[in-house]
Design a protein around this motif. Sequence first.
Motif, PDB file in Angstrom:
ATOM      1  N   LYS A  61       0.820  -1.213   0.000  1.00  0.00           N
ATOM      2  CA  LYS A  61       0.000   0.000   0.000  1.00  0.00           C
ATOM      3  C   LYS A  61       0.852   1.261   0.000  1.00  0.00           C
ATOM      4  O   LYS A  61       0.331   2.360  -0.156  1.00  0.00           O
TER       5      LYS A  61
ATOM      6  N   PHE B 264      -9.676   6.548   4.209  1.00  0.00           N
ATOM      7  CA  PHE B 264      -8.334   5.958   4.326  1.00  0.00           C
ATOM      8  C   PHE B 264      -7.223   6.918   3.924  1.00  0.00           C
ATOM      9  O   PHE B 264      -6.154   6.511   3.497  1.00  0.00           O
TER      10      PHE B 264
ATOM     11  N   THR C 280      -3.582   6.378   0.090  1.00  0.00           N
ATOM     12  CA  THR C 280      -3.947   4.971  -0.077  1.00  0.00           C
ATOM     13  C   THR C 280      -4.904   4.790  -1.244  1.00  0.00           C
ATOM     14  O   THR C 280      -5.921   5.474  -1.321  1.00  0.00           O
TER      15      THR C 280
ATOM     16  N   GLU D 105     -10.910  -4.542  -2.931  1.00  0.00           N
ATOM     17  CA  GLU D 105     -11.059  -3.928  -1.606  1.00  0.00           C
ATOM     18  C   GLU D 105     -12.292  -3.019  -1.552  1.00  0.00           C
ATOM     19  O   GLU D 105     -12.987  -2.950  -0.527  1.00  0.00           O
TER      20      GLU D 105
ATOM     21  N   HIS E 241      -7.268   4.550   8.318  1.00  0.00           N
ATOM     22  CA  HIS E 241      -5.942   3.965   8.055  1.00  0.00           C
ATOM     23  C   HIS E 241      -4.969   4.236   9.211  1.00  0.00           C
ATOM     24  O   HIS E 241      -3.886   3.692   9.246  1.00  0.00           O
TER      25      HIS E 241
ATOM     26  N   TRP F 140      -7.674   0.168  10.305  1.00  0.00           N
ATOM     27  CA  TRP F 140      -7.281  -0.625   9.129  1.00  0.00           C
ATOM     28  C   TRP F 140      -6.000   0.001   8.578  1.00  0.00           C
ATOM     29  O   TRP F 140      -6.031   0.778   7.639  1.00  0.00           O
TER      30      TRP F 140
ATOM     31  N   MET G 202      -2.540   0.795   6.641  1.00  0.00           N
ATOM     32  CA  MET G 202      -2.134   0.479   5.270  1.00  0.00           C
ATOM     33  C   MET G 202      -0.606   0.441   5.084  1.00  0.00           C
ATOM     34  O   MET G 202      -0.093  -0.389   4.365  1.00  0.00           O
ATOM     35  N   HIS G 203       0.115   1.413   5.682  1.00  0.00           N
ATOM     36  CA  HIS G 203       1.569   1.475   5.457  1.00  0.00           C
ATOM     37  C   HIS G 203       2.206   2.445   6.447  1.00  0.00           C
ATOM     38  O   HIS G 203       1.530   3.068   7.265  1.00  0.00           O
TER      39      HIS G 203
END
Length: 454
Positions: A88, A266, A270, A276, A349, A368, A370-371
């Motif tokens: 991500k 998010f 992202t 998704e 995110h 959630w 992501m990175h």
Amino acid sequence: MGSLKDDSISVIMVPFPAQGHLNQMLQLSCLISSCGIPVHYAGSPVFNRQARLRVNSLNPSDVKKINFQDLSFQSFASPAPVPDPSKKFPGHLQPAWDAAMSMAAPLGDLMRSLALKHRRVVVIHDPIIASVVKDVATIPNAESYAFNCLSAYCQIKLLFEMMGIFCPIQRLRELPPISDTISQELYSFIRLQDEGMALRSGDIINTSRSIEAPFLDILESKEVAGDMKSWAIGPMIPTKPSVKPRHQILDWMDKQPSKSVIFVSFGTTTSLTNDEVQVVAEGLERSGQKFIWVLREADKTNVFDGEARRIELPAGFEEMVKERGVVMREWAPQPEILAHPSTGGFMSHCGWNSCNESIKMGVPIAAWPMHSDQPINAVLVTEVLKVGLPVRRWGEVVTAEMVEDAVRRLIASEEGDEIRKRAEEMAAVVRGATEEGGASRLEMDAFIAHITRP
């Protein structure tokens, strides 16, 4: 903070060119400027324009007082983001970060010209771009400070990893190394900033001692900080954000019951894959709960460069949920949405900006990540502060069942009510910290007193 009107000092802000960093640096600019100190926000014309366009929740009259300095900047490619389920990290932004290194010379010129007119020039830079301020070392009446846009919890992980020393927090040792959650290019880029970081006179941190005291203690310990001063001044987001004119989404929210809506967003870096998008749509639909879903493509390096991909929703989805859900495809006034009484949760995110806004508004998080710093912030929010619950653990593939389960638990269960109660209690503490006499406000006052010292 009383306005001192101190023209004998001038401040230059040097943000890292990514939305979450531009935004926090602009919030800090407004705080410093409110003390009567002239503030120069220095960057490429594109990123200065982006910062001004997206002044989330800041008072426009405060932003008008900031001197935006458009520096000459190497031209950079602006590739489209690549939605990838496994990676991500927005590696497509790297060309802008590399080009930002070309700011060093024009920034040096700006420092020198201000140093001739002012008793002291104070340069505040993002740690990830520290080396562009290296000319500060050659100007006798200039000094630099790093402004950290990360949680203290995450900074511990990053610092101990980069310094190659044993991390004292077991839970952080169990999490993936930062080198796994960002690109190899950015990891190498951060390593190039040591020279600029070595010149700094102190650190400003966008967190509050009232929520991260044990982690700030570790960062300020002798072995990590030496004699370096630091100030924890956050979260800087206004408690009662207001966008003028009022956004129409708030009219829809006015009609919803208290704490009934989950806000799903998010962040700006992202990209969701089509699969998704399907998973989120199905999970929201099956949860039966009210929602606002911000569905946007990740930013390009130049956000003004052409049309972004329009993300396709499952056929008939919007029609099916129109009584209880809204899909927003444009820029959303996130702080205003989080501050609205009908908001009961935030699927996020866990970028630090979003965590700070959520914590200050008392809204619990469905995490959630992501990175980057997000997996670490997700653990901070769900396990340490206990003001959220995970949608997924790091490394898990999210299913519609996981989305449905997280939304239901957060919005429509006793467990969710407990978490929300904790989030509201923490919000009261954090808001107190940023008000007159509170811990964060006192540290901001101390920082201003330090840079305006005789």
